[in-house]
Design a protein around this motif. Structure first.
Motif, PDB file in Angstrom:
ATOM      1  N   ARG A 145      -3.900   1.168  29.866  1.00 45.23           N
ATOM      2  CA  ARG A 145      -3.541   0.649  31.187  1.00 45.23           C
ATOM      3  C   ARG A 145      -2.478  -0.446  31.065  1.00 45.23           C
ATOM      4  NH1 ARG A 145      -8.488   0.275  34.186  1.00 45.23           N
ATOM      5  NH2 ARG A 145      -9.032  -1.385  32.741  1.00 45.23           N
ATOM      6  N   THR A 146      -2.630  -1.338  30.114  1.00 39.97           N
ATOM      7  CA  THR A 146      -1.667  -2.428  29.919  1.00 39.97           C
ATOM      8  C   THR A 146      -0.289  -1.877  29.580  1.00 39.97           C
ATOM      9  OG1 THR A 146      -3.405  -3.946  29.166  1.00 39.97           O
ATOM     10  CG2 THR A 146      -1.128  -4.464  28.541  1.00 39.97           C
ATOM     11  N   ASN A 147      -0.253  -0.904  28.667  1.00 40.01           N
ATOM     12  CA  ASN A 147       1.025  -0.308  28.280  1.00 40.01           C
ATOM     13  C   ASN A 147       1.661   0.449  29.433  1.00 40.01           C
ATOM     14  OD1 ASN A 147       1.831  -0.469  25.200  1.00 40.01           O
ATOM     15  ND2 ASN A 147      -0.394  -0.349  25.246  1.00 40.01           N
ATOM     16  N   ALA A 148       0.849   1.142  30.219  1.00 34.42           N
ATOM     17  CA  ALA A 148       1.370   1.899  31.360  1.00 34.42           C
ATOM     18  C   ALA A 148       1.938   0.963  32.417  1.00 34.42           C
ATOM     19  CB  ALA A 148       0.269   2.777  31.952  1.00 34.42           C
ATOM     20  N   VAL A 149       1.218  -0.115  32.713  1.00 34.75           N
ATOM     21  CA  VAL A 149       1.681  -1.080  33.710  1.00 34.75           C
ATOM     22  C   VAL A 149       2.979  -1.747  33.252  1.00 34.75           C
ATOM     23  CG1 VAL A 149       1.163  -3.306  34.794  1.00 34.75           C
ATOM     24  CG2 VAL A 149      -0.590  -1.521  34.712  1.00 34.75           C
ATOM     25  N   THR A 150       3.036  -2.150  31.988  1.00 33.04           N
ATOM     26  CA  THR A 150       4.243  -2.775  31.448  1.00 33.04           C
ATOM     27  C   THR A 150       5.430  -1.823  31.534  1.00 33.04           C
ATOM     28  OG1 THR A 150       2.934  -4.134  29.914  1.00 33.04           O
ATOM     29  CG2 THR A 150       5.278  -3.822  29.392  1.00 33.04           C
ATOM     30  N   PHE A 151       5.174  -0.566  31.185  1.00 32.15           N
ATOM     31  CA  PHE A 151       6.223   0.450  31.229  1.00 32.15           C
ATOM     32  C   PHE A 151       6.748   0.638  32.652  1.00 32.15           C
ATOM     33  CE2 PHE A 151       7.600   4.821  31.839  1.00 32.15           C
ATOM     34  CZ  PHE A 151       8.448   5.028  30.765  1.00 32.15           C
ATOM     35  N   VAL A 152       5.844   0.764  33.611  1.00 27.84           N
ATOM     36  CA  VAL A 152       6.238   0.981  35.015  1.00 27.84           C
ATOM     37  C   VAL A 152       7.007  -0.222  35.548  1.00 27.84           C
ATOM     38  CG1 VAL A 152       5.339   1.166  37.380  1.00 27.84           C
ATOM     39  CG2 VAL A 152       4.457   2.662  35.566  1.00 27.84           C
ATOM     40  N   GLU A 153       6.569  -1.425  35.200  1.00 27.59           N
ATOM     41  CA  GLU A 153       7.263  -2.622  35.665  1.00 27.59           C
ATOM     42  C   GLU A 153       8.683  -2.686  35.098  1.00 27.59           C
ATOM     43  OE1 GLU A 153       4.790  -5.868  34.554  1.00 27.59           O
ATOM     44  OE2 GLU A 153       3.455  -5.661  36.281  1.00 27.59           O
ATOM     45  N   GLU A 154       8.812  -2.356  33.816  1.00 27.12           N
ATOM     46  CA  GLU A 154      10.137  -2.408  33.187  1.00 27.12           C
ATOM     47  C   GLU A 154      11.058  -1.355  33.794  1.00 27.12           C
ATOM     48  OE1 GLU A 154      12.239  -2.076  28.756  1.00 27.12           O
ATOM     49  OE2 GLU A 154      10.052  -2.151  28.945  1.00 27.12           O
ATOM     50  N   LEU A 155      10.533  -0.138  33.994  1.00 28.42           N
ATOM     51  CA  LEU A 155      11.353   0.920  34.573  1.00 28.42           C
ATOM     52  C   LEU A 155      11.737   0.587  36.017  1.00 28.42           C
ATOM     53  CD1 LEU A 155      12.664   3.674  34.441  1.00 28.42           C
ATOM     54  CD2 LEU A 155      10.458   4.719  34.996  1.00 28.42           C
ATOM     55  N   THR A 156      10.787   0.043  36.775  1.00 34.94           N
ATOM     56  CA  THR A 156      11.066  -0.338  38.163  1.00 34.94           C
ATOM     57  C   THR A 156      12.173  -1.380  38.222  1.00 34.94           C
ATOM     58  OG1 THR A 156       8.788   0.129  38.839  1.00 34.94           O
ATOM     59  CG2 THR A 156      10.081  -1.285  40.274  1.00 34.94           C
TER      60      THR A 156
ATOM     61  N   ILE B  61       6.792   6.398  50.106  1.00 27.99           N
ATOM     62  CA  ILE B  61       7.994   5.603  49.847  1.00 27.99           C
ATOM     63  C   ILE B  61       7.794   4.636  48.684  1.00 27.99           C
ATOM     64  CG2 ILE B  61       9.590   3.912  50.827  1.00 27.99           C
ATOM     65  CD1 ILE B  61       9.046   5.146  53.556  1.00 27.99           C
ATOM     66  N   ASP B  62       6.666   3.946  48.639  1.00 28.60           N
ATOM     67  CA  ASP B  62       6.431   2.938  47.613  1.00 28.60           C
ATOM     68  C   ASP B  62       5.601   3.530  46.477  1.00 28.60           C
ATOM     69  OD1 ASP B  62       5.956   0.712  46.081  1.00 28.60           O
ATOM     70  OD2 ASP B  62       5.655  -0.614  47.800  1.00 28.60           O
ATOM     71  N   HIS B  63       6.284   4.132  45.524  1.00 23.20           N
ATOM     72  CA  HIS B  63       5.601   4.798  44.419  1.00 23.20           C
ATOM     73  C   HIS B  63       4.976   3.791  43.451  1.00 23.20           C
ATOM     74  CE1 HIS B  63       7.438   8.328  46.039  1.00 23.20           C
ATOM     75  NE2 HIS B  63       8.659   7.881  45.781  1.00 23.20           N
ATOM     76  N   ARG B  64       5.588   2.625  43.339  1.00 24.43           N
ATOM     77  CA  ARG B  64       5.010   1.598  42.468  1.00 24.43           C
ATOM     78  C   ARG B  64       3.684   1.099  43.029  1.00 24.43           C
ATOM     79  NH1 ARG B  64       7.952  -4.037  40.533  1.00 24.43           N
ATOM     80  NH2 ARG B  64       6.320  -4.726  39.111  1.00 24.43           N
ATOM     81  N   GLU B  65       3.608   0.916  44.344  1.00 25.62           N
ATOM     82  CA  GLU B  65       2.359   0.473  44.954  1.00 25.62           C
ATOM     83  C   GLU B  65       1.265   1.518  44.764  1.00 25.62           C
ATOM     84  OE1 GLU B  65       0.551  -1.019  49.276  1.00 25.62           O
ATOM     85  OE2 GLU B  65       2.599  -0.273  49.125  1.00 25.62           O
ATOM     86  N   SER B  66       1.624   2.794  44.890  1.00 27.42           N
ATOM     87  CA  SER B  66       0.654   3.867  44.679  1.00 27.42           C
ATOM     88  C   SER B  66       0.118   3.824  43.256  1.00 27.42           C
ATOM     89  CB  SER B  66       1.298   5.226  44.953  1.00 27.42           C
ATOM     90  OG  SER B  66       1.698   5.335  46.303  1.00 27.42           O
ATOM     91  N   PHE B  67       1.007   3.592  42.296  1.00 28.64           N
ATOM     92  CA  PHE B  67       0.583   3.480  40.899  1.00 28.64           C
ATOM     93  C   PHE B  67      -0.345   2.281  40.727  1.00 28.64           C
ATOM     94  CE2 PHE B  67       1.214   1.463  36.758  1.00 28.64           C
ATOM     95  CZ  PHE B  67       0.834   2.497  35.901  1.00 28.64           C
ATOM     96  N   SER B  68       0.005   1.132  41.306  1.00 29.44           N
ATOM     97  CA  SER B  68      -0.819  -0.075  41.192  1.00 29.44           C
ATOM     98  C   SER B  68      -2.210   0.147  41.777  1.00 29.44           C
ATOM     99  CB  SER B  68      -0.135  -1.251  41.905  1.00 29.44           C
ATOM    100  OG  SER B  68       1.098  -1.557  41.300  1.00 29.44           O
ATOM    101  N   ASN B  69      -2.279   0.857  42.887  1.00 27.40           N
ATOM    102  CA  ASN B  69      -3.577   1.149  43.496  1.00 27.40           C
ATOM    103  C   ASN B  69      -4.438   2.008  42.577  1.00 27.40           C
ATOM    104  OD1 ASN B  69      -2.930  -0.289  45.806  1.00 27.40           O
ATOM    105  ND2 ASN B  69      -2.184   1.504  46.921  1.00 27.40           N
ATOM    106  N   GLU B  70      -3.796   2.938  41.879  1.00 32.09           N
ATOM    107  CA  GLU B  70      -4.531   3.769  40.931  1.00 32.09           C
ATOM    108  C   GLU B  70      -5.072   2.928  39.770  1.00 32.09           C
ATOM    109  OE1 GLU B  70      -5.211   7.221  40.873  1.00 32.09           O
ATOM    110  OE2 GLU B  70      -4.674   7.018  42.976  1.00 32.09           O
ATOM    111  N   MET B  71      -4.292   1.960  39.318  1.00 32.03           N
ATOM    112  CA  MET B  71      -4.744   1.101  38.223  1.00 32.03           C
ATOM    113  C   MET B  71      -5.924   0.223  38.671  1.00 32.03           C
ATOM    114  SD  MET B  71      -2.902   2.051  35.696  1.00 32.03           S
ATOM    115  CE  MET B  71      -3.015   3.657  36.531  1.00 32.03           C
ATOM    116  N   ILE B  72      -5.864  -0.268  39.893  1.00 27.51           N
ATOM    117  CA  ILE B  72      -6.972  -1.067  40.437  1.00 27.51           C
ATOM    118  C   ILE B  72      -8.230  -0.224  40.530  1.00 27.51           C
ATOM    119  CG2 ILE B  72      -7.803  -2.264  42.502  1.00 27.51           C
ATOM    120  CD1 ILE B  72      -4.888  -3.132  42.999  1.00 27.51           C
TER     121      ILE B  72
END
Length: 282
Positions: free
Chosen positions: A258-269, A99-110
């Motif tokens: 990683r910074t660009n990917a995180v920024t992109f995901v946050e903006e899209l979310t 359900i929480d795809h953003r959290e899954s992405f954040s866990n991968e970045m960590i």
């Protein structure tokens, strides 16, 4: 840092390579061509095969190497090339359970940060680790884009209708009045097939899908495009560019990615959040 969906995305890329093989050209050459793929379906709903139509601005030299291509730049393919397999069905199930795809992405970045903090003295092994980490970050981004798009689209009748209205696969198909009921019953399944067969690191295509389906302003993709090209060199050319130069992957480059990917995901979310708060088209 692998996941079911990342493995699935890699298999989808393998399908594109199979398509290139069927056409008698390389993966690189296929990626340079602009084309549409439509289903050839009988009045009874039977899938006869697929037809690829290449645009008029495609590289003529590459097209000339495709055996059987017509003067109108079309070619027919067997029906089993893009069938949704058991693995496709499994991937769809995995997406809907998360359900929480953003959290899954954040866990991968960590996890990627922790891996880079490992102390490895051997230079060649360290380089291998850096390459795999770079690839996995792109994979995590693809996973977020695919899982978010598919789950949101399939959970809303309105957005499924928008996807069908705006996707080129559907827009190019012609049906008779007598076929309406038969086709309407299969639309959702055909939409699923199109979604899972999409390569989600082709950002210009994904931008159109998100914009057309969700009526949002998709985030700028220019910063990420160069990293997608690097990933292609790492995956398909064993870390070398087209002119044979070795791609240099270091901690700084990975941190930039990683910074660009995180920024992109946050903006899209955030953009999606404004649309999905009440699951309404306004």
């Amino acid at each position: 840092m692998g996941s079911v969906k990342e493995a699935y995305l890699e298999s989808e890329e393998d399908r594109q390579e199979n398509l290139a093989d069927a056409l008698g050209i390389s993966w690189d050459e296929l990626s340079q061509l602009d084309y549409t793929l439509t289903e050839n379906i009988s009045n009874e709903g039977l899938l006869y095969g697929y037809v690829i139509t290449f645009s008029s601005n495609c590289n003529a030299e590459i097209l000339s190497r495709i055996a059987g291509i017509s003067k109108t730049r079309t070619i027919s393919l067997s029906p089993w090339i893009f069938e949704r397999s058991y693995e496709d069905q499994y991937a769809l199930g995995a997406i809907t359970q998360n359900i929480d795809h953003r959290e899954s992405f954040s866990n991968e970045m960590i996890a990627s940060t922790r891996i880079l903090n490992l102390k490895i003295e051997d230079y060649s092994i360290r380089q291998l680790l850096l390459r795999q980490t770079f690839i996995s970050i792109i994979g995590a981004l693809e996973t977020f884009l695919s899982d978010t798009f598919i789950s949101k689209t399939l959970s809303s009748k309105h957005y499924l209708q928008q996807f069908v209205r705006t996707n080129p696969e559907f827009k190019q198909q012609k049906i008779s009045i007598s076929e309406i009921y038969d086709v309407s019953e299969k639309i959702k399944e055909r939409a699923k097939t199109i979604m899972v067969n999409t390569i989600y690191h082709k950002l210009p295509t994904i931008r159109e899908m998100y914009a057309g389906t969700f009526s949002i302003d998709f985030p700028d993709i220019s910063n990420l495009q160069k990293y997608i090209l690097i990933r292609h060199d790492l995956v398909h050319r064993n870390g070398k560019t087209t002119d044979g130069r070795l791609v240099n992957i270091n901690d700084k480059l990975i941190e930039e990615l990683r910074t660009n990917a995180v920024t992109f995901v946050e903006e899209l979310t955030n953009k999606l959040g404004r649309n999905f708060d009440d699951d309404l088209p306004f």
